[in-house]
Design a protein around this motif. Structure first.
Motif, PDB file in Angstrom:
ATOM      1  N   TYR A 226     -10.517   3.549   1.510  1.00 29.20           N
ATOM      2  CA  TYR A 226      -9.503   3.729   0.429  1.00 29.20           C
ATOM      3  C   TYR A 226      -9.725   2.625  -0.662  1.00 29.20           C
ATOM      4  CZ  TYR A 226      -7.739   7.225   3.285  1.00 29.20           C
ATOM      5  OH  TYR A 226      -7.607   8.410   4.253  1.00 29.20           O
ATOM      6  N   ALA A 227      -9.936   2.617  -1.948  1.00 26.03           N
ATOM      7  CA  ALA A 227      -9.806   1.708  -2.974  1.00 26.03           C
ATOM      8  C   ALA A 227      -8.252   1.530  -3.330  1.00 26.03           C
ATOM      9  CB  ALA A 227     -10.805   1.755  -4.075  1.00 26.03           C
ATOM     10  N   VAL A 228      -7.726   0.599  -3.217  1.00 26.35           N
ATOM     11  CA  VAL A 228      -6.135   0.295  -3.480  1.00 26.35           C
ATOM     12  C   VAL A 228      -6.016  -0.663  -4.571  1.00 26.35           C
ATOM     13  CG1 VAL A 228      -3.898  -0.472  -2.714  1.00 26.35           C
ATOM     14  CG2 VAL A 228      -5.495   0.859  -1.164  1.00 26.35           C
TER      15      VAL A 228
ATOM     16  N   ILE B 232       0.902  -1.162   0.073  1.00 27.78           N
ATOM     17  CA  ILE B 232       0.049   0.061   0.100  1.00 27.78           C
ATOM     18  C   ILE B 232       0.943   1.168  -0.175  1.00 27.78           C
ATOM     19  CG2 ILE B 232      -1.831   1.180   1.312  1.00 27.78           C
ATOM     20  CD1 ILE B 232      -2.627  -1.238   2.464  1.00 27.78           C
ATOM     21  N   LYS B 233       0.732   2.027  -1.064  1.00 35.88           N
ATOM     22  CA  LYS B 233       1.690   3.150  -1.105  1.00 35.88           C
ATOM     23  C   LYS B 233       1.249   4.655  -0.866  1.00 35.88           C
ATOM     24  CE  LYS B 233       4.231   0.618  -4.740  1.00 35.88           C
ATOM     25  NZ  LYS B 233       4.389   0.765  -6.287  1.00 35.88           N
ATOM     26  N   ASP B 234       0.134   4.595  -0.596  1.00 38.17           N
ATOM     27  CA  ASP B 234      -0.875   6.164  -0.038  1.00 38.17           C
ATOM     28  C   ASP B 234      -0.207   6.069   1.258  1.00 38.17           C
ATOM     29  OD1 ASP B 234      -2.357   7.874   0.497  1.00 38.17           O
ATOM     30  OD2 ASP B 234      -4.176   6.918  -0.511  1.00 38.17           O
ATOM     31  N   PRO B 235       0.397   7.455   1.264  1.00 40.96           N
ATOM     32  CA  PRO B 235       0.959   8.116   2.575  1.00 40.96           C
ATOM     33  C   PRO B 235      -0.163   8.404   3.495  1.00 40.96           C
ATOM     34  CG  PRO B 235       1.264   9.702   0.739  1.00 40.96           C
ATOM     35  CD  PRO B 235       0.902   8.312   0.111  1.00 40.96           C
ATOM     36  N   ARG B 236      -1.511   8.548   3.101  1.00 40.59           N
ATOM     37  CA  ARG B 236      -2.341   8.742   3.936  1.00 40.59           C
ATOM     38  C   ARG B 236      -2.871   7.563   4.815  1.00 40.59           C
ATOM     39  NH1 ARG B 236      -6.446  10.868  -0.503  1.00 40.59           N
ATOM     40  NH2 ARG B 236      -5.856   9.055  -1.352  1.00 40.59           N
ATOM     41  N   ILE B 237      -2.553   6.401   4.251  1.00 41.56           N
ATOM     42  CA  ILE B 237      -2.888   5.151   4.948  1.00 41.56           C
ATOM     43  C   ILE B 237      -1.533   4.684   5.761  1.00 41.56           C
ATOM     44  CG2 ILE B 237      -3.700   2.814   4.599  1.00 41.56           C
ATOM     45  CD1 ILE B 237      -4.707   3.710   1.777  1.00 41.56           C
ATOM     46  N   LYS B 238      -1.801   4.857   6.820  1.00 35.76           N
ATOM     47  CA  LYS B 238      -0.672   4.768   8.001  1.00 35.76           C
ATOM     48  C   LYS B 238      -1.267   3.349   8.900  1.00 35.76           C
ATOM     49  CE  LYS B 238       1.204   9.469   7.600  1.00 35.76           C
ATOM     50  NZ  LYS B 238       1.386  10.717   8.115  1.00 35.76           N
TER      51      LYS B 238
ATOM     52  N   GLY C  74      -0.431  -1.033  -5.977  1.00 38.07           N
ATOM     53  CA  GLY C  74      -0.363  -0.588  -4.729  1.00 38.07           C
ATOM     54  C   GLY C  74      -0.955   0.973  -4.432  1.00 38.07           C
ATOM     55  N   ARG C  75      -1.518   1.467  -5.335  1.00 32.72           N
ATOM     56  CA  ARG C  75      -1.753   2.901  -5.223  1.00 32.72           C
ATOM     57  C   ARG C  75      -3.231   2.796  -5.081  1.00 32.72           C
ATOM     58  NH1 ARG C  75       2.629   5.808  -6.228  1.00 32.72           N
ATOM     59  NH2 ARG C  75       4.181   4.951  -7.799  1.00 32.72           N
ATOM     60  N   THR C  76      -3.553   4.129  -4.591  1.00 32.97           N
ATOM     61  CA  THR C  76      -5.192   4.522  -4.337  1.00 32.97           C
ATOM     62  C   THR C  76      -5.595   5.076  -5.594  1.00 32.97           C
ATOM     63  OG1 THR C  76      -4.763   4.806  -2.121  1.00 32.97           O
ATOM     64  CG2 THR C  76      -6.658   5.696  -2.887  1.00 32.97           C
ATOM     65  N   VAL C  77      -6.786   4.253  -5.992  1.00 29.11           N
ATOM     66  CA  VAL C  77      -7.668   4.966  -7.028  1.00 29.11           C
ATOM     67  C   VAL C  77      -8.662   5.571  -6.839  1.00 29.11           C
ATOM     68  CG1 VAL C  77      -6.700   3.022  -8.683  1.00 29.11           C
ATOM     69  CG2 VAL C  77      -8.689   2.510  -7.426  1.00 29.11           C
ATOM     70  N   ALA C  78      -9.367   5.654  -5.622  1.00 29.10           N
ATOM     71  CA  ALA C  78     -10.378   6.379  -4.990  1.00 29.10           C
ATOM     72  C   ALA C  78     -10.561   6.451  -3.486  1.00 29.10           C
ATOM     73  CB  ALA C  78     -11.801   5.784  -5.804  1.00 29.10           C
TER      74      ALA C  78
END
Length: 328
Positions: free
Chosen positions: A70-72, A36-42, A77-81
């Motif tokens: 979050y839709a990953v 999971i690469k979204d920095p918002r998802i910690k 690994g990126r968030t799309v929505a």
């Protein structure tokens, strides 16, 4: 989410012991694992395979975030929505996500770090969006209480055939499976009743797509149960990867893989073959006769080869912590 003392002994080595995601045939990773690469998802604390969008997994943060899903995309690994669910107030301690019949997403705001300080918790329900884009969707909120008093929980599952909602509480020495009403009501309180013991310090759970299996994971292992209409029967140990903060599990959409998630920035989601591929006709694997055993009834089972020494050390730390708590 209260971090267990046992993890102090594993956090330094878990990264080296955890297997890297295997590459898929097309060179990507997809349902074979991803990061999971979204920095918002910690603090990814729940995981659910999309019913409408192949290769997409829904997740959320543990706390201190907001009413977000979050839709990953598992291929990148990126968030799309990011979906904001409205009409529910501010979530308190979101710990689980599950998708039931008719593509309805259920979000479990069921954590209680003080283990009984809150007299009620909440479940939110919203339709899975047909378009993957940032949007706001109105959710239905349900008030939940337990028949035998308030408790901490991190596992919520929705049966894929009946739509009935279940919760497993989080107890160090093993918890219970709680059954909700046949249909949740948005008016009044929904009382969940204990119906079966679960021999695990559970951090998440998932139904197989056909509804015949219930996979329950903990920090260091897991158990696969035959569902039997809620009269669960232990079937087999699960091969749970050792992770820094193992918080989530879901079946892949086709039922062939169990996807295990962890908290932290750039957190891995690791795939392990699902015993029987989620099918009721499969024979047990990963351990004989479904006899789950491990380091105490609540610690879990099915440890990865090569990680046993680390877990033994972790258990020693955990046991000392419990002894100290009992004396204090």
């Amino acid at each position: 989410m209260r971090r267990p003392l046992a993890l102090l002994a594993t956090v330094l080595l878990a990264g080296g012991l955890s297997a890297a995601p295997a590459l898929a045939a097309d060179g990507g990773v997809g349902d074979q694992g991803f990061t999971i690469k979204d920095p918002r998802i910690k603090e990814s604390s729940g995981l659910a395979a999309s019913h409408l969008h192949p290769g997409i997994y829904w997740t959320h943060n543990d706390s201190d975030d907001g009413p977000y899903l979050y839709a990953v995309d598992s291929r990148t690994g990126r968030t799309v929505a990011r979906v904001t669910f409205s009409g529910v107030g501010r979530p308190r301690d979101v710990e689980a996500v599950s998708i039931g019949p008719d593509d309805q997403i259920y979000v479990g705001d069921i954590g209680d770090n003080l283990d009984g300080s809150w007299p009620y918790v909440w479940i939110y329900r919203l339709p899975e969006p047909r378009q993957l884009k940032d949007q706001t969707i109105r959710a239905t909120q349900y008030v939940v209480k337990y028949a035998d008093g308030a408790r901490n929980a991190e596992s919520l599952v929705v049966h894929p055939k009946t739509g009935r909602v279940y919760i497993i509480d989080k107890k160090e020495d093993g918890g219970h499976l709680y059954e909700g009403p046949a249909r949740l009501s948005s008016h009044g309180t929904n009382v969940f009743e204990p119906i079966a013991p679960v021999d695990l310090w559970a951090t998440d759970a998932a139904f197989s797509p056909d509804g015949t299996r219930l996979a329950v994971r903990g920090y260091f292992g897991g158990i696969l149960y035959d569902w039997n209409g809620g009269k669960i029967k232990r079937r087999v140990r699960l091969n749970v990867p050792l992770q820094r903060q193992g918080e989530s599990v879901t079946y892949s959409a086709d039922g062939t893989e169990l996807m295990y998630g962890s908290e932290g920035a750039d957190s891995p989601v690791q795939a392990e073959p699902a015993p029987g591929g989620g099918s009721a006709s499969a024979s047990p694997s990963h351990g004989g006769g479904g006899q789950a055993s491990g380091f105490g009834s609540g610690m879990g089972v099915g440890l990865k080869t090569g990680a046993v020494a680390v877990v033994v050390a972790a258990v020693a730390v955990f046991g000392l912590g419990r002894l100290m708590r009992r004396r204090s």
